[in-house]
Design a protein around this motif. Structure first.
Motif, PDB file in Angstrom:
ATOM      1  N   TYR A   1      -8.639  22.357   3.705  1.00 29.53           N
ATOM      2  CA  TYR A   1      -7.806  23.098   2.782  1.00 29.53           C
ATOM      3  C   TYR A   1      -6.364  22.617   2.831  1.00 29.53           C
ATOM      4  O   TYR A   1      -5.500  23.210   2.235  1.00 29.53           O
ATOM      5  N   ASN A   2      -6.150  21.542   3.543  1.00 32.20           N
ATOM      6  CA  ASN A   2      -4.830  20.928   3.610  1.00 32.20           C
ATOM      7  C   ASN A   2      -4.845  19.691   2.707  1.00 32.20           C
ATOM      8  O   ASN A   2      -4.894  18.559   3.179  1.00 32.20           O
ATOM      9  N   ILE A   3      -4.823  19.908   1.415  1.00 37.34           N
ATOM     10  CA  ILE A   3      -4.945  18.811   0.459  1.00 37.34           C
ATOM     11  C   ILE A   3      -3.723  17.914   0.518  1.00 37.34           C
ATOM     12  O   ILE A   3      -3.836  16.697   0.449  1.00 37.34           O
ATOM     13  N   LYS A   4      -2.536  18.492   0.673  1.00 38.21           N
ATOM     14  CA  LYS A   4      -1.319  17.681   0.773  1.00 38.21           C
ATOM     15  C   LYS A   4      -1.389  16.784   2.010  1.00 38.21           C
ATOM     16  O   LYS A   4      -1.009  15.619   1.964  1.00 38.21           O
ATOM     17  N   GLY A   5      -1.909  17.325   3.102  1.00 35.45           N
ATOM     18  CA  GLY A   5      -2.091  16.530   4.313  1.00 35.45           C
ATOM     19  C   GLY A   5      -3.110  15.421   4.096  1.00 35.45           C
ATOM     20  O   GLY A   5      -2.961  14.317   4.625  1.00 35.45           O
ATOM     21  N   ALA A   6      -4.142  15.719   3.313  1.00 33.49           N
ATOM     22  CA  ALA A   6      -5.159  14.701   3.006  1.00 33.49           C
ATOM     23  C   ALA A   6      -4.542  13.571   2.192  1.00 33.49           C
ATOM     24  O   ALA A   6      -4.862  12.397   2.397  1.00 33.49           O
ATOM     25  N   LEU A   7      -3.636  13.920   1.272  1.00 33.29           N
ATOM     26  CA  LEU A   7      -2.953  12.882   0.487  1.00 33.29           C
ATOM     27  C   LEU A   7      -2.077  12.032   1.392  1.00 33.29           C
ATOM     28  O   LEU A   7      -2.084  10.804   1.286  1.00 33.29           O
ATOM     29  N   GLU A   8      -1.331  12.659   2.278  1.00 34.35           N
ATOM     30  CA  GLU A   8      -0.474  11.903   3.194  1.00 34.35           C
ATOM     31  C   GLU A   8      -1.301  10.983   4.078  1.00 34.35           C
ATOM     32  O   GLU A   8      -0.909   9.842   4.340  1.00 34.35           O
ATOM     33  N   THR A   9      -2.455  11.465   4.527  1.00 34.08           N
ATOM     34  CA  THR A   9      -3.352  10.632   5.334  1.00 34.08           C
ATOM     35  C   THR A   9      -3.852   9.442   4.525  1.00 34.08           C
ATOM     36  O   THR A   9      -3.879   8.311   5.015  1.00 34.08           O
ATOM     37  N   ALA A  10      -4.236   9.692   3.278  1.00 38.67           N
ATOM     38  CA  ALA A  10      -4.717   8.609   2.414  1.00 38.67           C
ATOM     39  C   ALA A  10      -3.622   7.583   2.161  1.00 38.67           C
ATOM     40  O   ALA A  10      -3.872   6.370   2.202  1.00 38.67           O
ATOM     41  N   LEU A  11      -2.405   8.046   1.921  1.00 37.34           N
ATOM     42  CA  LEU A  11      -1.296   7.121   1.692  1.00 37.34           C
ATOM     43  C   LEU A  11      -0.987   6.310   2.948  1.00 37.34           C
ATOM     44  O   LEU A  11      -0.709   5.106   2.864  1.00 37.34           O
ATOM     45  N   GLU A  12      -1.038   6.953   4.108  1.00 35.35           N
ATOM     46  CA  GLU A  12      -0.778   6.237   5.364  1.00 35.35           C
ATOM     47  C   GLU A  12      -1.853   5.182   5.619  1.00 35.35           C
ATOM     48  O   GLU A  12      -1.555   4.067   6.043  1.00 35.35           O
TER      49      GLU A  12
END
Length: 114
Positions: A60-71
């Motif tokens: 449920y941490n979609i913003k965190g998932a995006l940051e992980t994907a970008l990293e």
């Protein structure tokens, strides 16, 4: 890269179908353009949210998932740059090695009168 080009690459980025060359330019643009970054966040949130609803699981941490994907994407680009550098270094060493062998071979031929 223009905003239009970056916006065109948002969905290929999310789907993982973006080329490495496009990815490098896309990441650079996203880091410096808040409008395109926001658009990426919106599309990513919608895409991940729909997938989680379909699967019935997810974070449920979609913003965190995006940051992980970008990293992970940044790490991929960095790895590719290191690989390109290594290939360039190996090619350069091979060239100079072949040149040195040819030079030494010519010297041996000269010594034996060929």
């Amino acid at each position: 890269m223009t905003c239009e080009e970056a916006e065109r690459l948002v969905m290929p980025y999310i789907n993982g179908s973006i080329t490495d060359e496009e990815l490098e330019g896309f990441l650079k643009h996203i880091e410096h353009c808040p409008e395109c970054r926001e658009e990426l966040e919106i599309y990513f949130t919608v895409d991940v949210g729909i997938r989680q609803l379909d699967e019935g699981t997810g974070t449920y941490n979609i913003k965190g998932a995006l940051e992980t994907a970008l990293e992970l994407s940044r790490q991929r680009i960095h790895t590719l740059e290191l690989l390109r550098t290594a290939v360039y270094a190996v090619n350069t060493l091979c060239f100079w090695s072949v040149l040195m062998v040819l030079f030494l071979q010519v010297r041996i031929w000269e010594q034996f009168g060929f």
